[in-house]
Design a protein around this motif. Structure first.
Motif, PDB file in Angstrom:
ATOM      1  N   ASP A 104       5.672  -1.899  -9.063  1.00  0.00           N
ATOM      2  CA  ASP A 104       5.887  -0.456  -9.159  1.00  0.00           C
ATOM      3  C   ASP A 104       7.394  -0.210  -9.327  1.00  0.00           C
ATOM      4  O   ASP A 104       7.905  -0.251 -10.441  1.00  0.00           O
ATOM      5  CB  ASP A 104       5.304   0.199  -7.898  1.00  0.00           C
ATOM      6  N   THR A 105       8.148   0.017  -8.252  1.00  0.00           N
ATOM      7  CA  THR A 105       9.606   0.124  -8.394  1.00  0.00           C
ATOM      8  C   THR A 105      10.200  -1.230  -8.781  1.00  0.00           C
ATOM      9  O   THR A 105      11.298  -1.297  -9.342  1.00  0.00           O
ATOM     10  CB  THR A 105      10.282   0.583  -7.077  1.00  0.00           C
ATOM     11  N   GLY A 106       9.499  -2.309  -8.443  1.00  0.00           N
ATOM     12  CA  GLY A 106       9.994  -3.652  -8.742  1.00  0.00           C
ATOM     13  C   GLY A 106      10.831  -4.232  -7.608  1.00  0.00           C
ATOM     14  O   GLY A 106      11.241  -5.390  -7.666  1.00  0.00           O
ATOM     15  N   THR A 108      10.047  -5.022  -4.467  1.00  0.00           N
ATOM     16  CA  THR A 108       9.405  -6.109  -3.719  1.00  0.00           C
ATOM     17  C   THR A 108       9.433  -7.405  -4.518  1.00  0.00           C
ATOM     18  O   THR A 108       9.868  -8.449  -4.027  1.00  0.00           O
ATOM     19  CB  THR A 108       7.946  -5.751  -3.365  1.00  0.00           C
ATOM     20  N   LYS A 132       3.272  -0.868 -13.309  1.00  0.00           N
ATOM     21  CA  LYS A 132       3.448   0.592 -13.347  1.00  0.00           C
ATOM     22  C   LYS A 132       4.929   0.848 -13.602  1.00  0.00           C
ATOM     23  O   LYS A 132       5.713   0.989 -12.648  1.00  0.00           O
ATOM     24  CB  LYS A 132       3.003   1.217 -12.019  1.00  0.00           C
ATOM     25  N   PHE A 153      -1.340   6.470  -8.017  1.00  0.00           N
ATOM     26  CA  PHE A 153      -1.712   5.559  -6.936  1.00  0.00           C
ATOM     27  C   PHE A 153      -3.154   5.098  -7.121  1.00  0.00           C
ATOM     28  O   PHE A 153      -4.052   5.910  -7.313  1.00  0.00           O
ATOM     29  CB  PHE A 153      -1.534   6.236  -5.581  1.00  0.00           C
ATOM     30  N   VAL A 154      -3.354   3.784  -7.076  1.00  0.00           N
ATOM     31  CA  VAL A 154      -4.699   3.238  -7.257  1.00  0.00           C
ATOM     32  C   VAL A 154      -5.043   2.297  -6.109  1.00  0.00           C
ATOM     33  O   VAL A 154      -4.143   1.791  -5.425  1.00  0.00           O
ATOM     34  CB  VAL A 154      -4.831   2.496  -8.614  1.00  0.00           C
ATOM     35  N   ASP A 160      -4.373  -1.386  -1.574  1.00  0.00           N
ATOM     36  CA  ASP A 160      -4.897  -0.666  -0.419  1.00  0.00           C
ATOM     37  C   ASP A 160      -4.286   0.716  -0.259  1.00  0.00           C
ATOM     38  O   ASP A 160      -3.217   1.017  -0.803  1.00  0.00           O
ATOM     39  CB  ASP A 160      -4.599  -1.460   0.852  1.00  0.00           C
TER      40      ASP A 160
HETATM   41  P1  IMP Z   1       7.283  -1.977  -5.412  1.00  0.00           P
HETATM   42  O1  IMP Z   1       7.571  -0.499  -5.463  1.00  0.00           O
HETATM   43  O2  IMP Z   1       7.198  -2.562  -6.810  1.00  0.00           O
HETATM   44  O3  IMP Z   1       8.258  -2.703  -4.524  1.00  0.00           O
HETATM   45  O4  IMP Z   1       5.857  -2.127  -4.769  1.00  0.00           O
HETATM   46  C1  IMP Z   1       5.761  -2.129  -3.382  1.00  0.00           C
HETATM   47  C2  IMP Z   1       4.369  -2.226  -2.899  1.00  0.00           C
HETATM   48  O5  IMP Z   1       3.817  -0.919  -2.963  1.00  0.00           O
HETATM   49  C3  IMP Z   1       3.400  -3.083  -3.671  1.00  0.00           C
HETATM   50  O6  IMP Z   1       3.460  -4.437  -3.369  1.00  0.00           O
HETATM   51  C4  IMP Z   1       2.102  -2.473  -3.201  1.00  0.00           C
HETATM   52  O7  IMP Z   1       1.754  -2.994  -1.936  1.00  0.00           O
HETATM   53  C5  IMP Z   1       2.455  -1.011  -3.052  1.00  0.00           C
HETATM   54  N1  IMP Z   1       1.965  -0.216  -4.188  1.00  0.00           N
HETATM   55  C6  IMP Z   1       2.621   0.224  -5.279  1.00  0.00           C
HETATM   56  N2  IMP Z   1       1.825   0.961  -6.074  1.00  0.00           N
HETATM   57  C7  IMP Z   1       0.603   0.954  -5.460  1.00  0.00           C
HETATM   58  C8  IMP Z   1      -0.669   1.549  -5.776  1.00  0.00           C
HETATM   59  O8  IMP Z   1      -0.875   2.214  -6.802  1.00  0.00           O
HETATM   60  N3  IMP Z   1      -1.664   1.321  -4.881  1.00  0.00           N
HETATM   61  C9  IMP Z   1      -1.504   0.585  -3.741  1.00  0.00           C
HETATM   62  N4  IMP Z   1      -0.342   0.022  -3.410  1.00  0.00           N
HETATM   63  C10 IMP Z   1       0.706   0.210  -4.265  1.00  0.00           C
END
Ligand code: IMP
Ligand code: MG
Length: 181
Positions: A104-106, A108, A132, A153-154, A160
């Motif tokens: 998502d934001t990348g 993690t 995303k 959000f899915v 989850d």
């Molecule tokens: P990041 O923003 O790429 O660091 O993503 C962080 C975490 O947010 C992911 O590993 C997921 O656990 C959670 N996440 C992001 N988008 C979704 C979604 O659409 N559904 C459920 N969890 C999400």
């Protein structure tokens, strides 16, 4: 046959058959591109577990799997994460594919990528089921992606909402009131 959805969902975004077909394609591609290498599929618990379990069975080549777990310090604070479970096996010199449920934001995946890189793998690639890109902050290279989705959000297939719905066989969107709650 329609997958029965929980009340909180408003529709199927990616159905089970489409997921299975795409996972099979990614598995063949990875098996071919890593043939003869010391392949390790590594995922971050818990979301990536479901994708990893199917993906590794679609990879018709020798491989090993491993897991790590991270926890977010607090939501939205610059993606600060802490390792709560480290890898079981040494990955120095191995070919590692970091398997993610969603980027998502990348932040993690960016953190975990750097962490794995520090262990000295010969090769390190990212494979995510869902991409995303709308909210991307950290630009990590994604070598393998299942599906690109808009900023919504899915849940399901590992994803989850407060620990629930990971076991849905499809990816589903949520009713607006569920996301805001
Ligand atoms: P990041 O923003 O790429 O660091 O993503 C962080 C975490 O947010 C992911 O590993 C997921 O656990 C959670 N996440 C992001 N988008 C979704 C979604 O659409 N559904 C459920 N969890 C999400
Ligand atoms: Mg989550």
């Amino acid at each position: 046959m329609d997958t029965p959805l929980p009340q909180i969902c408003d529709g199927i975004v990616i159905d089970q058959a489409a997921i299975q077909q795409r996972v099979a394609e990614l598995g063949s591609q990875i098996a071919e591109e890593f043939a003869g290498q010391d392949l390790r599929l590594v995922t971050v618990l818990k979301g990536g577990l479901f994708f990893l379990a199917d993906l590794c069975r679609a990879c018709e080549t020798q491989l090993a799997i491993d897991f790590l777990a991270v926890s977010q310090y607090s939501a939205g604070v610059g993606g600060m994460v802490r390792v709560t479970k480290d890898l079981s096996d040494d990955i120095a010199g191995a070919s590692v594919v970091l398997v993610e449920d969603v980027v998502d934001t990348g932040l993690t995946v960016n953190y975990v990528y750097s962490l794995l890189k520090a262990h000295g793998p010969a090769r390190l690639e990212v494979c995510t089921l869902l991409d995303k890109p709308a909210r991307r902050i950290a630009d990590v290279p994604i070598a393998y992606r299942g599906f690109t989705l808009p900023d919504r959000f899915v849940v399901g297939y590992g994803l989850d909402l407060a620990g629930r719905y990971r076991n849905l066989p499809c990816v589903a969107s949520l009713k607006d009131e569920a996301v805001l709650a």
